[in-house]
Design a protein around this motif. Sequence first.
Motif, PDB file in Angstrom:
ATOM      1  N   PRO A   1       0.845  -1.207   0.000  1.00  0.00           N
ATOM      2  CA  PRO A   1       0.000   0.000   0.000  1.00  0.00           C
ATOM      3  C   PRO A   1       0.872   1.245   0.000  1.00  0.00           C
ATOM      4  O   PRO A   1       1.946   1.256   0.621  1.00  0.00           O
ATOM      5  CB  PRO A   1      -0.795  -0.114   1.304  1.00  0.00           C
ATOM      6  N   GLU A   2       0.444   2.274  -0.708  1.00  0.00           N
ATOM      7  CA  GLU A   2       1.273   3.476  -0.783  1.00  0.00           C
ATOM      8  C   GLU A   2       1.419   4.138   0.584  1.00  0.00           C
ATOM      9  O   GLU A   2       2.420   4.793   0.869  1.00  0.00           O
ATOM     10  CB  GLU A   2       0.680   4.472  -1.790  1.00  0.00           C
TER      11      GLU A   2
ATOM     12  N   GLY B   1      -6.226   2.055  -7.290  1.00  0.00           N
ATOM     13  CA  GLY B   1      -5.305   2.822  -8.109  1.00  0.00           C
ATOM     14  C   GLY B   1      -3.887   2.351  -7.852  1.00  0.00           C
ATOM     15  O   GLY B   1      -3.638   1.563  -6.936  1.00  0.00           O
ATOM     16  N   PHE B   2      -2.971   2.825  -8.658  1.00  0.00           N
ATOM     17  CA  PHE B   2      -1.578   2.439  -8.487  1.00  0.00           C
ATOM     18  C   PHE B   2      -0.712   3.677  -8.312  1.00  0.00           C
ATOM     19  O   PHE B   2      -0.857   4.659  -9.042  1.00  0.00           O
ATOM     20  CB  PHE B   2      -1.107   1.602  -9.673  1.00  0.00           C
ATOM     21  N   GLY B   3       0.156   3.622  -7.313  1.00  0.00           N
ATOM     22  CA  GLY B   3       1.067   4.726  -7.044  1.00  0.00           C
ATOM     23  C   GLY B   3       2.491   4.287  -7.318  1.00  0.00           C
ATOM     24  O   GLY B   3       2.724   3.420  -8.165  1.00  0.00           O
ATOM     25  N   ASP B   4       3.420   4.889  -6.628  1.00  0.00           N
ATOM     26  CA  ASP B   4       4.804   4.458  -6.815  1.00  0.00           C
ATOM     27  C   ASP B   4       5.621   4.777  -5.579  1.00  0.00           C
ATOM     28  O   ASP B   4       5.161   5.433  -4.653  1.00  0.00           O
ATOM     29  CB  ASP B   4       5.413   5.098  -8.060  1.00  0.00           C
ATOM     30  N   LEU B   5       6.832   4.277  -5.595  1.00  0.00           N
ATOM     31  CA  LEU B   5       7.753   4.503  -4.477  1.00  0.00           C
ATOM     32  C   LEU B   5       8.822   5.514  -4.851  1.00  0.00           C
ATOM     33  O   LEU B   5       9.780   5.706  -4.117  1.00  0.00           O
ATOM     34  CB  LEU B   5       8.415   3.176  -4.070  1.00  0.00           C
ATOM     35  N   GLY B   6       8.689   6.099  -6.030  1.00  0.00           N
ATOM     36  CA  GLY B   6       9.684   7.081  -6.464  1.00  0.00           C
ATOM     37  C   GLY B   6      10.986   6.461  -6.928  1.00  0.00           C
ATOM     38  O   GLY B   6      12.025   7.118  -6.966  1.00  0.00           O
ATOM     39  N   LEU B   7      10.941   5.194  -7.315  1.00  0.00           N
ATOM     40  CA  LEU B   7      12.157   4.526  -7.799  1.00  0.00           C
ATOM     41  C   LEU B   7      12.307   4.780  -9.302  1.00  0.00           C
ATOM     42  O   LEU B   7      11.342   5.136  -9.981  1.00  0.00           O
ATOM     43  CB  LEU B   7      12.055   3.023  -7.542  1.00  0.00           C
ATOM     44  N   PRO B   8      13.508   4.536  -9.842  1.00  0.00           N
ATOM     45  CA  PRO B   8      13.672   4.654 -11.299  1.00  0.00           C
ATOM     46  C   PRO B   8      12.740   3.691 -12.029  1.00  0.00           C
ATOM     47  O   PRO B   8      12.380   2.641 -11.486  1.00  0.00           O
ATOM     48  CB  PRO B   8      15.135   4.232 -11.531  1.00  0.00           C
ATOM     49  N   ARG B   9      12.376   4.053 -13.236  1.00  0.00           N
ATOM     50  CA  ARG B   9      11.447   3.224 -14.001  1.00  0.00           C
ATOM     51  C   ARG B   9      12.085   2.754 -15.301  1.00  0.00           C
ATOM     52  O   ARG B   9      12.939   3.439 -15.858  1.00  0.00           O
ATOM     53  CB  ARG B   9      10.199   4.035 -14.354  1.00  0.00           C
ATOM     54  N   THR B  10      11.605   1.627 -15.779  1.00  0.00           N
ATOM     55  CA  THR B  10      12.009   1.162 -17.109  1.00  0.00           C
ATOM     56  C   THR B  10      11.156   1.886 -18.148  1.00  0.00           C
ATOM     57  O   THR B  10      10.245   2.629 -17.799  1.00  0.00           O
ATOM     58  CB  THR B  10      11.771  -0.355 -17.259  1.00  0.00           C
ATOM     59  N   SER B  11      11.395   1.622 -19.418  1.00  0.00           N
ATOM     60  CA  SER B  11      10.597   2.335 -20.413  1.00  0.00           C
ATOM     61  C   SER B  11       9.182   1.773 -20.515  1.00  0.00           C
ATOM     62  O   SER B  11       8.337   2.340 -21.207  1.00  0.00           O
ATOM     63  CB  SER B  11      11.298   2.396 -21.771  1.00  0.00           C
TER      64      SER B  11
END
Length: 462
Positions: free
Chosen positions: A243-244, A326-336
């Motif tokens: 969970p975010e 919904g979907f959030g993020d952890l602020g990590l780098p992302r792939t394309s």
Amino acid sequence: MTDLQTRTTPGLDLAPIDLAAFPPNFAWGASTAAYQIEGAVSADGRTPSIWDTFSHLPGRVRDGDTGDIAADHYHRWEEDLDLVQQLGLPTYRFSLSWSRVQPTGRGPANQRGLDFYRRLVDGMLERGITPWLTLYHWDLPQELEDAGGWPARETAQRFADYAGLVVDALGDRVDDWTTLNEPWCSAFLGYGNGRHAPGRQDPAASLGAAHHLLLGHGLATQALRARGAERIGVTLNLYAVTPESERPGDREAARRVDGLHNRWFLDPLFRGSYPDDVRTDVGDLFSAEQPGDAHIIATPIDLLGVNYYTRLVTTATAYPGSATVGFGDLGLPRTSMGWEVDGSGLTEVLGRVGRDYTQIPLYVTENGAAFEDRVGPDGTVHDAARTEYIADHIAACAAARRDGVNLQGYFVWSLLDNFEWGQGYAKRFGLVYVDYGTQERIVKTSGRWFADLIRRHRGGLL
Ligand code: FCB
């Protein structure tokens, strides 16, 4: 044996990998799937699959791409197996096109289709490569879709019959059998949100499809077993789910996402029933199960394939209490692909399966990343970010093994750049670059690095 990066690849920011964590016979490899690489869609009696139909519909696949030619592997398979051999990969995971083997989805086999896969498997064996065969990687014969597709119960039996045809033809040459790749995607992307073939949007049909895929897996497992298949498994796409925040809505979303992505498949396979909380969530939408099905689905298997790409971070939506997440993020780098790079999620997923579900051997049957690759002026493809991604995740596998997880193999997705489903050719995952204009193959830095890692592992253990 540790800290590979300083020894082999200066200039890359690679996670240190403790190779001693992996046993001598650890199955290193790379994966592909039939529709994504083969092309030759009407050769030798093959008929359309749902992906042929879907990719030819306007607007369904990015840039209107189709698998008509793909990486032309159907004609270039020898060159491709040479690459596998040059990279020193002990194992190669590939899938069969059902429409080549049994063009109508029922009845007798198409000999020319089977012959192709027999040549391919023999080509692996001649090169000292262990074949890892997947029966179904999303490409249902169109005729079976026209008869109802996976939401129709009949399709499960058709799949078991097809499995029987293949094992009769290749059972003397192939030891490792995977029934399905990622049934979650077939069911929920194919029949739920419609982003994948056949592109239907019908929640009840998607739950029916998931059930019949699992039932088909169970029936196929029994058919394979009855004909002496050596080792049988299934591959699931499993996620670490977080969970975010600790807010109840975000946590509830995590329960739901974990429920439908992970537990809806793991529970019936290893515990003999669907999870109660998800049954409550889906209510009357799920009506496909019949008495006795649970027992068939839980037919014992010998190994589990785990595909892992990213963690899912969940959030509640603006509508408290609704089923939507919904979907959030952890602020990590992302792939394309937009997927966050989070190797720790892989350690977590493997640990959870080993702890909560089964002690049978686990294999990471897919892991990898899409990045914007460029052929440099010197003719090479220097894919530092992909190399770092793979190193990160192999380190995560080593951590899982140190935690006592029975992990026995790791396969990179993918051997070659290929048709990335709804994204067409825009996303490249290969250890090997494919120039789609000329079909030239160029081994990327990641491919060389992975080959070197395997060499060091094997060499170090001699
Ligand atoms: C998986 C699929 C595989 C590939 C990767 C990126 O879900 O099994 O075919 O598309 O994603």
